[in-house]
Design a protein around this motif. Structure first.
Motif, short mmCIF file in Angstrom:
data_model
loop_
_atom_site.label_atom_id
_atom_site.label_comp_id
_atom_site.label_asym_id
_atom_site.label_seq_id
_atom_site.Cartn_x
_atom_site.Cartn_y
_atom_site.Cartn_z
N GLU A 304 0.81 -1.22 0.00
CA GLU A 304 0.00 0.00 0.00
C GLU A 304 0.84 1.27 0.00
O GLU A 304 0.31 2.37 -0.18
CB GLU A 304 -0.93 0.01 1.23
CG GLU A 304 -1.95 -1.12 1.21
CD GLU A 304 -2.69 -1.24 2.53
OE1 GLU A 304 -3.76 -1.87 2.55
OE2 GLU A 304 -2.17 -0.71 3.55
N ARG A 307 0.49 4.38 -2.57
CA ARG A 307 -0.84 4.41 -3.17
C ARG A 307 -1.70 5.51 -2.55
O ARG A 307 -1.40 6.05 -1.49
CB ARG A 307 -1.54 3.07 -2.98
CG ARG A 307 -0.94 1.92 -3.77
CD ARG A 307 -1.80 0.68 -3.61
NE ARG A 307 -1.32 -0.45 -4.39
CZ ARG A 307 -1.92 -1.63 -4.46
NH1 ARG A 307 -3.05 -1.82 -3.79
NH2 ARG A 307 -1.41 -2.60 -5.19
N SER A 308 -2.80 5.79 -3.23
CA SER A 308 -3.78 6.72 -2.70
C SER A 308 -4.67 5.99 -1.69
O SER A 308 -4.80 4.76 -1.72
CB SER A 308 -4.64 7.28 -3.83
OG SER A 308 -5.77 7.96 -3.33
N VAL A 309 -5.29 6.75 -0.80
CA VAL A 309 -6.17 6.13 0.20
C VAL A 309 -7.36 5.45 -0.47
O VAL A 309 -7.93 4.51 0.09
CB VAL A 309 -6.66 7.19 1.21
CG1 VAL A 309 -5.51 7.71 2.05
CG2 VAL A 309 -7.37 8.34 0.50
N ARG A 310 -7.74 5.87 -1.65
CA ARG A 310 -8.86 5.27 -2.35
C ARG A 310 -8.50 3.94 -3.00
O ARG A 310 -9.37 3.20 -3.46
CB ARG A 310 -9.41 6.23 -3.41
CG ARG A 310 -9.88 7.56 -2.80
CD ARG A 310 -10.48 8.47 -3.85
NE ARG A 310 -10.85 9.77 -3.30
CZ ARG A 310 -11.99 10.03 -2.68
NH1 ARG A 310 -12.89 9.05 -2.55
NH2 ARG A 310 -12.26 11.23 -2.20
N GLU A 311 -7.21 3.65 -3.10
CA GLU A 311 -6.76 2.40 -3.72
C GLU A 311 -6.58 1.27 -2.70
O GLU A 311 -6.24 0.15 -3.08
CB GLU A 311 -5.44 2.63 -4.47
CG GLU A 311 -5.57 3.62 -5.62
CD GLU A 311 -4.23 3.90 -6.28
OE1 GLU A 311 -4.24 4.25 -7.47
OE2 GLU A 311 -3.19 3.76 -5.60
N TYR A 328 -9.64 11.35 5.07
CA TYR A 328 -9.45 10.63 3.81
C TYR A 328 -9.44 11.58 2.62
O TYR A 328 -8.84 11.29 1.58
CB TYR A 328 -10.55 9.58 3.63
CG TYR A 328 -11.90 10.16 3.29
CD1 TYR A 328 -12.32 10.24 1.97
CD2 TYR A 328 -12.74 10.66 4.28
CE1 TYR A 328 -13.56 10.79 1.65
CE2 TYR A 328 -13.97 11.20 3.97
CZ TYR A 328 -14.38 11.26 2.66
OH TYR A 328 -15.60 11.81 2.35
N SER A 334 -2.59 11.36 0.80
CA SER A 334 -2.07 10.52 -0.28
C SER A 334 -0.83 11.19 -0.88
O SER A 334 -0.75 12.42 -0.99
CB SER A 334 -3.14 10.32 -1.37
OG SER A 334 -4.29 9.70 -0.83
N PRO A 335 0.16 10.38 -1.28
CA PRO A 335 0.23 8.92 -1.19
C PRO A 335 0.57 8.45 0.23
O PRO A 335 1.10 9.21 1.03
CB PRO A 335 1.34 8.56 -2.17
CG PRO A 335 2.25 9.75 -2.12
CD PRO A 335 1.36 10.95 -1.94
N LEU A 336 0.25 7.19 0.51
CA LEU A 336 0.50 6.62 1.82
C LEU A 336 1.99 6.37 2.01
O LEU A 336 2.71 6.01 1.08
CB LEU A 336 -0.25 5.30 1.99
CG LEU A 336 -1.78 5.41 2.02
CD1 LEU A 336 -2.41 4.02 2.01
CD2 LEU A 336 -2.24 6.19 3.25
#
Length: 361
Positions: A304, A307-311, A328, A334-336
């Motif tokens: 993770e 990645r973006s929080v939505r991914e 969020y 984002s990114p994490l």
């Protein structure tokens, strides 16, 4: 803020000395059942001895009236098994003497074992309990201490055990013996005593605890417990519950990392249930671990990172980066990053001990 003395439960006097550690009991039979069982065994041994003597009564001699009747057999069996042995009734025949050596002597030993069995068991139980206590104390590290085992404390432990916390890693402190009996019946270690006293907290090894939950009935008691606990343990995470929201800042100043206002939280849920009953149902589902949806906090795994929080597979609500809590929808979330922790909603599934072991990153 009013400062009366103690919790309502604290009016129940603890053991002499102010505290007592009580490990979960492993006794299967109650004391009355054990006593009745031993009594029946002793009566059985006595009856067996009487019958043996009565069967060979012709080979016994009574100095008083020569003949030996059933009452004399009962008398002889009683004084023989109790090792009194007055010598007024004696076996003179070879068969009677052989029976005394082979059968009555072992019955006498068994009778004495039954009589002193209670004392021996008490001594053995005390030694065993002391050994268990010493082993428990030496192995106890990074455990959870719960001060107050009322509705709040009990519900908090239900949530923690649902998240995988072992009951062996929990110590409950309460001034009421009945409450501690309930805790030990549930499998927790209990300490009878006043949680505002440092010696009681030390008995629970609070100085080596990883988490401290303060769920007392009064706000003033919670403040005193928080001050004492923080003085003993600078690194533990302390979570405390209060009734009045105006006392929350005082608890934070006393050393609490998190403060839950029970009355205000209940009031908000009541108000929300009027406007949106379904929302309250979802919130209750989130805070009730192990069924439906769970609100979890976990570290970011390797897959993770970047990645973006939505991914993320789970529904991310917030990202904890250092000491900052990012929503969020915050562009900075984002990114994490590898050091982030995410607070997310996920489908309930069997939990491992997440309090003691984090997922591999």
């Amino acid at each position: 803020m009013k400062l009366p003395s103690q919790d309502a439960a604290a009016r129940v006097a603890p053991e002499p000395g102010g505290y007592r550690i009580q490990l979960p009991r492993r006794t299967v039979r109650g004391p009355l059942q054990q006593v009745v069982g031993r009594l029946l065994m002793a009566l059985f041994v006595l009856l067996a001895t009487v019958l043996l003597v009565y069967a060979e009564r012709d080979e016994y001699h009574d100095n008083a009236d020569v003949d030996v009747d059933f009452l004399d057999c009962v008398y002889y069996a009683t004084v023989t098994l109790s090792t009194t042995g007055y010598g007024d009734i004696v076996p003179y025949g070879d068969g009677a003497r052989f029976t005394n050596v082979v059968l009555i002597t072992p019955l006498r030993v068994l009778f004495l074992i039954i009589l002193v069995g209670t004392t021996l068991e008490v001594l053995t139980e005390r030694s065993r309990e002391q050994w268990r206590l010493n082993r428990w104390r030496s192995a106890l590290r990074d455990h959870t201490v719960v001060i107050g085992f009322g509705t709040k404390g009990r519900t908090a432990l239900q949530t923690l055990t649902a998240k995988g916390l072992s009951k062996e890693k929990v110590v409950v402190i309460d001034p009421s013996q009945k409450v501690i009996d309930t805790a030990t019946a549930d499998g927790f270690v209990g300490v009878v005593g006043d949680g505002t006293r440092s010696d009681v907290l030390l008995r629970a090894e609070t100085q080596r605890a990883g988490r401290i939950i303060i769920a007392t009935q009064r706000d003033d008691t919670a403040v005193l417990v928080t001050l004492t606990a923080r003085q003993l343990n600078r690194g533990a995470k302390i979570v405390s519950a209060v009734r009045e929201e105006e006392n929350a800042p005082l608890l934070r100043q006393s050393g609490a990392d998190a403060v839950i206002t029970s009355s205000s939280a209940a009031g908000r849920l009541l108000g929300l249930s009027v406007v949106s009953p379904s929302s309250v149902t979802v919130m209750e589902d989130l805070i009730q671990q192990g069924s439906g949806l769970d609100l979890i906090e976990r570290p970011v795994v390797k897959a993770e990172v970047g990645r973006s929080v939505r991914e993320v597979d789970d529904l991310v609500v917030s990202v904890l980066r250092g000491h900052r809590l990012l929503g969020y929808d915050d562009p900075k979330a984002s990114p994490l990053q590898a050091t982030d922790r995410i607070i997310a909603i996920s489908r309930a599934r069997p939990q491992t001990n997440t309090l003691d072991r984090e997922p591999e990153q």
